[in-house]
Enzyme design. Structure first.
Site, short mmCIF file in Angstrom:
data_model
loop_
_atom_site.label_atom_id
_atom_site.label_comp_id
_atom_site.label_asym_id
_atom_site.label_seq_id
_atom_site.Cartn_x
_atom_site.Cartn_y
_atom_site.Cartn_z
N ARG A 429 8.54 -63.12 -19.11
CA ARG A 429 9.06 -62.35 -20.24
C ARG A 429 7.96 -62.04 -21.25
O ARG A 429 7.99 -61.01 -21.91
CB ARG A 429 10.19 -63.11 -20.93
CG ARG A 429 11.47 -63.16 -20.13
CD ARG A 429 12.60 -63.81 -20.90
NE ARG A 429 13.83 -63.91 -20.11
CZ ARG A 429 14.77 -62.98 -20.06
NH1 ARG A 429 14.62 -61.87 -20.76
NH2 ARG A 429 15.84 -63.14 -19.31
N GLU A 458 12.97 -69.45 -15.15
CA GLU A 458 14.41 -69.38 -15.41
C GLU A 458 15.15 -69.52 -14.09
O GLU A 458 14.84 -68.84 -13.12
CB GLU A 458 14.78 -68.06 -16.08
CG GLU A 458 14.12 -67.86 -17.44
CD GLU A 458 14.52 -66.54 -18.08
OE1 GLU A 458 15.55 -65.97 -17.68
OE2 GLU A 458 13.80 -66.08 -18.98
N GLU A 469 18.80 -56.25 -16.58
CA GLU A 469 18.11 -56.74 -17.77
C GLU A 469 16.62 -56.39 -17.72
O GLU A 469 16.02 -56.01 -18.72
CB GLU A 469 18.30 -58.25 -17.89
CG GLU A 469 17.67 -58.82 -19.16
CD GLU A 469 17.81 -60.33 -19.27
OE1 GLU A 469 17.48 -60.88 -20.32
OE2 GLU A 469 18.24 -60.96 -18.27
N ASP A 526 18.71 -45.97 -20.04
CA ASP A 526 18.88 -45.36 -21.37
C ASP A 526 17.57 -44.69 -21.77
O ASP A 526 16.84 -45.17 -22.65
CB ASP A 526 19.28 -46.44 -22.38
CG ASP A 526 19.67 -45.82 -23.72
OD1 ASP A 526 20.05 -44.63 -23.72
OD2 ASP A 526 19.57 -46.50 -24.75
N HIS A 748 27.50 -58.61 -23.28
CA HIS A 748 26.46 -58.95 -22.31
C HIS A 748 26.16 -57.66 -21.54
O HIS A 748 26.83 -57.33 -20.56
CB HIS A 748 26.93 -60.05 -21.36
CG HIS A 748 27.27 -61.33 -22.04
ND1 HIS A 748 26.33 -62.12 -22.68
CD2 HIS A 748 28.46 -61.96 -22.22
CE1 HIS A 748 26.91 -63.19 -23.20
NE2 HIS A 748 28.21 -63.12 -22.94
N CYS A 750 23.90 -56.80 -19.58
CA CYS A 750 23.44 -56.89 -18.19
C CYS A 750 24.62 -56.92 -17.21
O CYS A 750 24.46 -56.63 -16.03
CB CYS A 750 22.59 -58.13 -17.98
SG CYS A 750 21.14 -58.12 -19.05
#
Length: 782
Positions: A429, A458, A469, A526, A748, A750
């Site tokens: 990330r 993760e 995501e 988007d 959420h 995602c």
């Protein structure tokens, strides 16, 4: 002469045969004509047709026409190979697959070319035959109709219709503005459109015998002999007959099909005229003709009453002919800005239910051969159907590559690993962009595999949420103004490529690859690029083999600049319309000045541009070069990298089927919202759809303004646009939040999931929902 549906003039040898055989052939021709006229389908009188109506009477009548045409074809075959210039040759229904190709080269973008011919053709035209003199005006005709309605005596109206539609000459005599003028230009058909509209509007309200007299006349016109190229009067007649509302009735389809076949078989020059004349038809009539053609294709594919039509094996040419004629109207529509009707009005949703992959493979295998495929005419295929083709094509490519990876492993006696079937992307990330860039660069060969994303450190399996995501976070970071790759224009609410020069354009390639991966993995992004971007992305739609060929360069206009930089475009528009002395008042040269990292740099729009003043005479050239510089040349390296990134994933002939607007919808989704459809497809967790909180929620949402509905969708899914498949493809879920009702809703993005506390009343729910969706940061790009 018409042979196998194509138009051709008689050969020189035929025209120079020995004179002693001409008289004999003339006698044979007259004899044949007499026999053919005797075999014309009988036209029932008003008294005999009154009980059955047009539907039943016309059905019997057209069955007779089919038998008649079959008889003529048999006679033609019996005559043998005698090629008399005056010989009548009707279309052979049995040999529909032998039609000449009704399309352009499918390896080019499938659009009707209307620029291949000059505005006025200089080739000599066949002489126009002298027309009968008809003096009836619109008012005279309307008076006759009113008198007939009042008295019940329709003789005058019947005589007008039967005479007018008896032949192509009579059609021109009635509807040509000036019978003495040739009207051989593409800009003026010479048709009195008002008179045509009045006559057709009245037709369906006349007695059955009047309507049947029109159909009989059309049959006569279609059966007349052709001894050479069509005249412009013939083209006018075709243009007028296409607008006949009687062809909405399935009982007229046999006649309609032969009309369409003759039009489809015209020469390219004749089609050129019909395209330009069609763009002058009013929007209402234009839409009616298009809808009539689409209905004809649909009902031939899936007839409600199969017994109404000849067997499919005898009329395989029906659909190719209708589609070819429809392509002429599509070409006419594209000539007008804005278009007469939306490009989506040419979609035929019936095609969503046929074997599209067979159509696609036929198109790939046979190309521009005699084998018809709807993919030769992509304007008729809906965006939903095109998405199916692209997804299945990509799935086949994914499976093929994954299978090859598996075979390679086994051949090297290595243990197969299921991970080899996927494009596995592992990123941190904290280094999202650089890690993503490295991963996609290292795994170029795997880009067509199914995407799976893992965030380092993760736990969790990617069931779709992590992939989405990754897209959302990556797009958000790359498009941030501080990153410097794209510039956000507030006036147009869209992004455009930064023209700043740099040493490495790999990150632009990454953005292109992301868009390609989104299309292949059915992820809606988007992203706000202007329409011009997608036009450039399809220039060309297939990556050229020669790497020196320029890519991403397309014709751009001031309208394209308006969609990105409206203020600048307005200034250039003012320059074009300025009535004073441009050179003295503006004092500009053929130069562009841009700021790059605090330094003003100048670029010449043409050689020695700094020494060429902009004047009233050359200002159009200046504006065009300016627009081309901004949208093509100044960002060429950036966009070329973006182009190659997109096509590294989406390298498929399926892209030839797409319009730029359709690429945008595949990438970003559709802007048209249907919240009722979303309500029907929503899933619930912890709630039932009958619960009071859920009923409050939908009462509030359905009452929202469009702006608030978009904010809700953006809040819950990360985008305010809808996937190609509609709201159902969002898999939207409302979950019960076991928190205090003082809390705001949580989303959420995602998983397209909205967590809603059990608010006690509608007023509280509306207040909290509006606060939540209006003040959330979300994943907006601004």
């Amino acid at each position: 002469e018409l042979s196998q549906g194509s138009a051709a003039a008689p050969s020189a040898e035929e025209g120079s045969e020995e004179g002693e055989g001409e008289e004999e052939r003339e006698k044979e021709k007259e004899k044949e004509n007499e026999n053919e006229k005797e075999k014309l389908p009988p036209i029932p009188s008003a008294s005999t047709a009154a009980a059955g109506g047009l539907e039943e009477g016309a059905k019997n009548q057209f069955s007779t026409l089919s038998n008649f045409i079959t008889t003529i074809n048999q006679k033609k075959e019996g005559i043998g190979n005698r090629n008399s210039p005056t010989q009548l040759v009707l279309p052979n229904i049995k040999n529909g697959r032998d039609l000449p190709p009704l399309c352009l080269d499918v390896r080019q973008k499938q659009r009707m070319s209307i620029d291949t011919l000059p505005q006025e053709l200089t080739a000599p035209f066949p002489p126009e035959p002298s027309l009968p003199i008809r003096t009836k005006t619109v008012k005279d005709f309307q008076d006759d109709v009113e008198k007939s309605k009042a008295s019940g005596d329709w003789k005058a109206v019947h005589d007008f219709y039967s005479t007018t539609f008896d032949s192509f000459l009579e059609i021109n005599a009635a509807f040509k503005k000036d019978t003495n003028s040739p009207f051989n230009t593409i800009e003026d058909s010479g048709i009195d459109a008002k008179f045509v509209n009045v006559v057709y509007d009245a037709l369906l309200n006349t007695p059955q015998d009047v309507q049947k007299s029109v159909l009989k006349g059309i049959i006569n016109g279609l059966l007349q002999e052709w001894t050479g190229p069509r005249t412009k009067d013939d083209l006018r007649a075709y243009c007028i007959l296409l607008q006949n509302p009687q062809f909405s009735n399935t009982s007229t389809y046999v006649i309609y099909a032969h009309l369409l076949r003759q039009i489809a078989a015209l020469t390219e020059a004749d089609h050129h005229f019909l395209v330009h004349w069609s763009k002058k038809i009013s929007q209402k009539r234009f839409k009616q003709v298009v809808d009539r053609l689409l209905q004809f294709i649909s009902l031939r594919l899936f007839p409600a009453k199969p017994e109404e039509f000849p067997p499919m094996v005898k009329c395989t040419w029906w659909i190719p002919s209708a589609t070819k004629v429809l392509s002429l109207f599509n070409a006419a529509n594209s000539l007008i800005s804005p278009p007469i009707i939306s490009y989506t009005d040419f979609y035929n949703s019936t095609l969503d239910h046929i074997d599209l992959m067979e159509e696609y493979h036929n198109w790939q295998c046979y190309g521009n051969s005699h084998r018809f495929s709807f993919c030769q005419y992509p304007f008729i295929i809906s965006i939903a159907a095109k998405k199916v083709i692209i997804q299945r094509d990509s799935e086949q490519q994914m499976i093929s590559i994954a299978r090859q990876s598996l075979v390679d492993k086994v051949s090297r006696r290595q243990k197969p690993d299921m991970n080899m079937l996927f494009l596995n992307v592992k990123v941190r990330r904290t280094h999202l962009v650089s890690d993503s860039l490295d991963e996609l660069a290292r795994k170029k060969a795997d880009l067509k595999k199914k995407l799976k994303v893992t965030f380092v450190g993760e736990a969790g399996l990617d069931m779709g949420g992590l992939t989405k995501e990754w897209f959302l976070l990556l797009i958000r970071q790359i498009f941030h103004p501080d990153y410097g790759m794209f510039t956000y224009h507030k006036d147009s609410h869209c992004h455009w490529f930064s023209s700043f020069k740099c040493d490495n354009y790999s990150e632009f390639r990454l953005v292109g690859a992301l868009m390609g991966l989104a299309v292949y993995n059915s992820i809606t992004l988007d992203i706000r690029f202007p329409p011009c971007c997608y036009k450039k992305l399809l220039s060309p739609p297939i990556v050229p083999c020669d790497h020196n060929t320029l890519v991403g360069i397309c014709g751009v206009t001031l309208d394209d600049l308006f969609q990105i930089m409206p203020e600048l475009a307005h200034g250039l528009s003012e320059l074009l319309s300025y009535e004073g002395n441009v050179e003295e008042d503006f004092y500009s040269t053929f130069q562009v000045f841009q700021e790059e990292f605090g330094v003003i740099k100048s670029y010449s729009l043409k050689p020695n541009g700094d020494k060429i003043p902009v004047t009233n005479r050359n200002r159009k050239e200046y504006v065009q070069l300016y627009v081309d510089f901004l949208l093509n040349k100044s960002i060429y390296k950036q966009f070329a990298a973006f182009y190659y990134g997109f096509h590294s994933v989406c390298a498929s002939y399926a892209l030839l089927l797409l319009r730029p607007e359709e690429v945008e919808i595949l990438v970003c989704g559709s802007p048209e919202l249907d919240m009722s459809a979303l309500q029907r497809s929503t899933q619930y967790e912890g709630y039932q759809k009958t619960d009071l909180t859920i009923r409050y929620f939908w009462d509030v949402v359905l009452g929202f303004s469009l702006d608030l509905q978009k904010k809700l969708l953006h809040f819950a899914t990360g985008s305010d646009r809808v996937p190609v498949g509609g709201m159902a493809d969002l898999n939207f879920k409302i979950s019960k939040s076991e928190t205090s009702t003082n809390w705001l809703p949580v989303a959420h993005t995602c998983f397209n999931q909205l967590c809603l506390p059990p608010y006690k009343n509608k007023k509280e729910l509306k207040q909290k929902l509006i606060i939540g969706i209006s003040n959330a940061e979300g994943f907006g790009l601004e």
